[in-house]
Design a protein around this motif. Sequence first.
Motif, PDB file in Angstrom:
ATOM      1  N   THR A 151     -31.692  19.104  -6.922  1.00 18.31           N
ATOM      2  CA  THR A 151     -31.140  19.967  -7.965  1.00 18.31           C
ATOM      3  C   THR A 151     -29.642  19.730  -8.076  1.00 18.31           C
ATOM      4  O   THR A 151     -29.026  19.136  -7.180  1.00 18.31           O
ATOM      5  CB  THR A 151     -31.375  21.462  -7.640  1.00 18.31           C
ATOM      6  OG1 THR A 151     -30.597  21.800  -6.478  1.00 18.31           O
ATOM      7  CG2 THR A 151     -32.841  21.773  -7.416  1.00 18.31           C
ATOM      8  N   ILE A 152     -29.066  20.226  -9.157  1.00 15.26           N
ATOM      9  CA  ILE A 152     -27.617  20.125  -9.353  1.00 15.26           C
ATOM     10  C   ILE A 152     -26.884  20.796  -8.189  1.00 15.26           C
ATOM     11  O   ILE A 152     -25.903  20.260  -7.673  1.00 15.26           O
ATOM     12  CB  ILE A 152     -27.210  20.777 -10.705  1.00 15.26           C
ATOM     13  CG1 ILE A 152     -27.766  19.968 -11.877  1.00 15.26           C
ATOM     14  CG2 ILE A 152     -25.702  20.941 -10.814  1.00 15.26           C
ATOM     15  CD1 ILE A 152     -27.108  18.635 -12.110  1.00 15.26           C
ATOM     16  N   LEU A 192     -27.640  12.470  -9.084  1.00 16.86           N
ATOM     17  CA  LEU A 192     -29.059  12.803  -8.870  1.00 16.86           C
ATOM     18  C   LEU A 192     -29.972  11.687  -9.364  1.00 16.86           C
ATOM     19  O   LEU A 192     -30.915  11.284  -8.692  1.00 16.86           O
ATOM     20  CB  LEU A 192     -29.417  14.102  -9.595  1.00 16.86           C
ATOM     21  CG  LEU A 192     -29.151  15.402  -8.865  1.00 16.86           C
ATOM     22  CD1 LEU A 192     -29.427  16.590  -9.778  1.00 16.86           C
ATOM     23  CD2 LEU A 192     -29.980  15.502  -7.603  1.00 16.86           C
ATOM     24  N   LYS A 193     -29.675  11.191 -10.542  1.00 17.90           N
ATOM     25  CA  LYS A 193     -30.505  10.159 -11.160  1.00 17.90           C
ATOM     26  C   LYS A 193     -30.434   8.835 -10.398  1.00 17.90           C
ATOM     27  O   LYS A 193     -31.423   8.109 -10.306  1.00 17.90           O
ATOM     28  CB  LYS A 193     -30.063   9.959 -12.614  1.00 17.90           C
ATOM     29  CG  LYS A 193     -30.916   8.976 -13.395  1.00 17.90           C
ATOM     30  CD  LYS A 193     -30.537   8.942 -14.855  1.00 17.90           C
ATOM     31  CE  LYS A 193     -29.345   8.025 -15.021  1.00 17.90           C
ATOM     32  NZ  LYS A 193     -28.967   7.788 -16.409  1.00 17.90           N
ATOM     33  N   ARG A 237     -24.305  19.042  -5.583  1.00 19.52           N
ATOM     34  CA  ARG A 237     -22.938  19.536  -5.386  1.00 19.52           C
ATOM     35  C   ARG A 237     -22.668  19.771  -3.900  1.00 19.52           C
ATOM     36  O   ARG A 237     -21.648  19.338  -3.361  1.00 19.52           O
ATOM     37  CB  ARG A 237     -22.698  20.820  -6.173  1.00 19.52           C
ATOM     38  CG  ARG A 237     -21.290  21.374  -6.040  1.00 19.52           C
ATOM     39  CD  ARG A 237     -21.074  22.665  -6.819  1.00 19.52           C
ATOM     40  NE  ARG A 237     -21.260  22.452  -8.246  1.00 19.52           N
ATOM     41  CZ  ARG A 237     -22.268  22.967  -8.967  1.00 19.52           C
ATOM     42  NH1 ARG A 237     -23.170  23.741  -8.403  1.00 19.52           N
ATOM     43  NH2 ARG A 237     -22.348  22.732 -10.270  1.00 19.52           N
ATOM     44  N   LYS A 271     -20.503  18.418 -14.286  1.00 19.33           N
ATOM     45  CA  LYS A 271     -21.969  18.447 -14.333  1.00 19.33           C
ATOM     46  C   LYS A 271     -22.543  17.050 -14.574  1.00 19.33           C
ATOM     47  O   LYS A 271     -23.542  16.666 -13.966  1.00 19.33           O
ATOM     48  CB  LYS A 271     -22.442  19.422 -15.414  1.00 19.33           C
ATOM     49  CG  LYS A 271     -23.948  19.585 -15.432  1.00 19.33           C
ATOM     50  CD  LYS A 271     -24.413  20.575 -16.465  1.00 19.33           C
ATOM     51  CE  LYS A 271     -25.928  20.674 -16.437  1.00 19.33           C
ATOM     52  NZ  LYS A 271     -26.448  21.515 -17.495  1.00 19.33           N
ATOM     53  N   GLU A 272     -21.901  16.275 -15.437  1.00 16.14           N
ATOM     54  CA  GLU A 272     -22.394  14.926 -15.723  1.00 16.14           C
ATOM     55  C   GLU A 272     -22.317  14.033 -14.479  1.00 16.14           C
ATOM     56  O   GLU A 272     -23.150  13.133 -14.307  1.00 16.14           O
ATOM     57  CB  GLU A 272     -21.651  14.300 -16.899  1.00 16.14           C
ATOM     58  CG  GLU A 272     -20.178  14.045 -16.630  1.00 16.14           C
ATOM     59  CD  GLU A 272     -19.424  13.574 -17.855  1.00 16.14           C
ATOM     60  OE1 GLU A 272     -19.813  12.573 -18.464  1.00 16.14           O
ATOM     61  OE2 GLU A 272     -18.417  14.225 -18.184  1.00 16.14           O
ATOM     62  N   TYR A 273     -21.356  14.276 -13.583  1.00 11.64           N
ATOM     63  CA  TYR A 273     -21.266  13.503 -12.341  1.00 11.64           C
ATOM     64  C   TYR A 273     -22.434  13.849 -11.430  1.00 11.64           C
ATOM     65  O   TYR A 273     -23.042  12.974 -10.821  1.00 11.64           O
ATOM     66  CB  TYR A 273     -19.956  13.783 -11.604  1.00 11.64           C
ATOM     67  CG  TYR A 273     -18.703  13.312 -12.297  1.00 11.64           C
ATOM     68  CD1 TYR A 273     -18.730  12.737 -13.559  1.00 11.64           C
ATOM     69  CD2 TYR A 273     -17.477  13.445 -11.693  1.00 11.64           C
ATOM     70  CE1 TYR A 273     -17.571  12.310 -14.175  1.00 11.64           C
ATOM     71  CE2 TYR A 273     -16.315  13.021 -12.299  1.00 11.64           C
ATOM     72  CZ  TYR A 273     -16.363  12.453 -13.544  1.00 11.64           C
ATOM     73  OH  TYR A 273     -15.216  12.030 -14.149  1.00 11.64           O
ATOM     74  N   LEU A 274     -22.727  15.139 -11.336  1.00 13.23           N
ATOM     75  CA  LEU A 274     -23.841  15.589 -10.499  1.00 13.23           C
ATOM     76  C   LEU A 274     -25.164  15.043 -11.019  1.00 13.23           C
ATOM     77  O   LEU A 274     -26.005  14.568 -10.249  1.00 13.23           O
ATOM     78  CB  LEU A 274     -23.865  17.114 -10.436  1.00 13.23           C
ATOM     79  CG  LEU A 274     -22.611  17.764  -9.830  1.00 13.23           C
ATOM     80  CD1 LEU A 274     -22.637  19.263 -10.042  1.00 13.23           C
ATOM     81  CD2 LEU A 274     -22.462  17.406  -8.365  1.00 13.23           C
ATOM     82  N   GLU A 275     -25.339  15.083 -12.337  1.00 19.80           N
ATOM     83  CA  GLU A 275     -26.569  14.559 -12.940  1.00 19.80           C
ATOM     84  C   GLU A 275     -26.703  13.056 -12.710  1.00 19.80           C
ATOM     85  O   GLU A 275     -27.786  12.551 -12.407  1.00 19.80           O
ATOM     86  CB  GLU A 275     -26.594  14.881 -14.431  1.00 19.80           C
ATOM     87  CG  GLU A 275     -26.762  16.358 -14.726  1.00 19.80           C
ATOM     88  CD  GLU A 275     -26.533  16.729 -16.185  1.00 19.80           C
ATOM     89  OE1 GLU A 275     -25.968  15.899 -16.945  1.00 19.80           O
ATOM     90  OE2 GLU A 275     -26.914  17.843 -16.560  1.00 19.80           O
ATOM     91  N   THR A 276     -25.603  12.332 -12.851  1.00 26.69           N
ATOM     92  CA  THR A 276     -25.619  10.884 -12.641  1.00 26.69           C
ATOM     93  C   THR A 276     -25.945  10.555 -11.192  1.00 26.69           C
ATOM     94  O   THR A 276     -26.744   9.657 -10.910  1.00 26.69           O
ATOM     95  CB  THR A 276     -24.270  10.257 -13.054  1.00 26.69           C
ATOM     96  OG1 THR A 276     -24.030  10.543 -14.434  1.00 26.69           O
ATOM     97  CG2 THR A 276     -24.264   8.753 -12.836  1.00 26.69           C
TER      98      THR A 276
END
Length: 86
Positions: free
Chosen positions: A26-27, A12-13, A31, A5-10
């Motif tokens: 979105t996450i 996205l950001k 993905r 999840k932290e990879y997806l958030e990073t």
Amino acid sequence: MTYKKEYLETFLKNQGQLFDEPVAETIEEARDFLDDCMAYVAANYKEVKEYFEENGADTCEMSREELLSQAEVFQMPDGKYLIVEG
């Protein structure tokens, strides 16, 4: 591939470092996008370098900093690198 999840958030950001417009909002979209472009998670600098070399890049003249600052390379919070082909 399963991405933390932290990879997806990073991603996205920071997706603006590689793309002019957002490719995901979105996450789940992140993905799906990373799966579609077969993003690669490298454990360290050596794996990043090997990835680029295996894909035909000439890294001989590139410093560590130059290679890791490529737009395709996203630094993850745990020290790994997510490589996304644009």
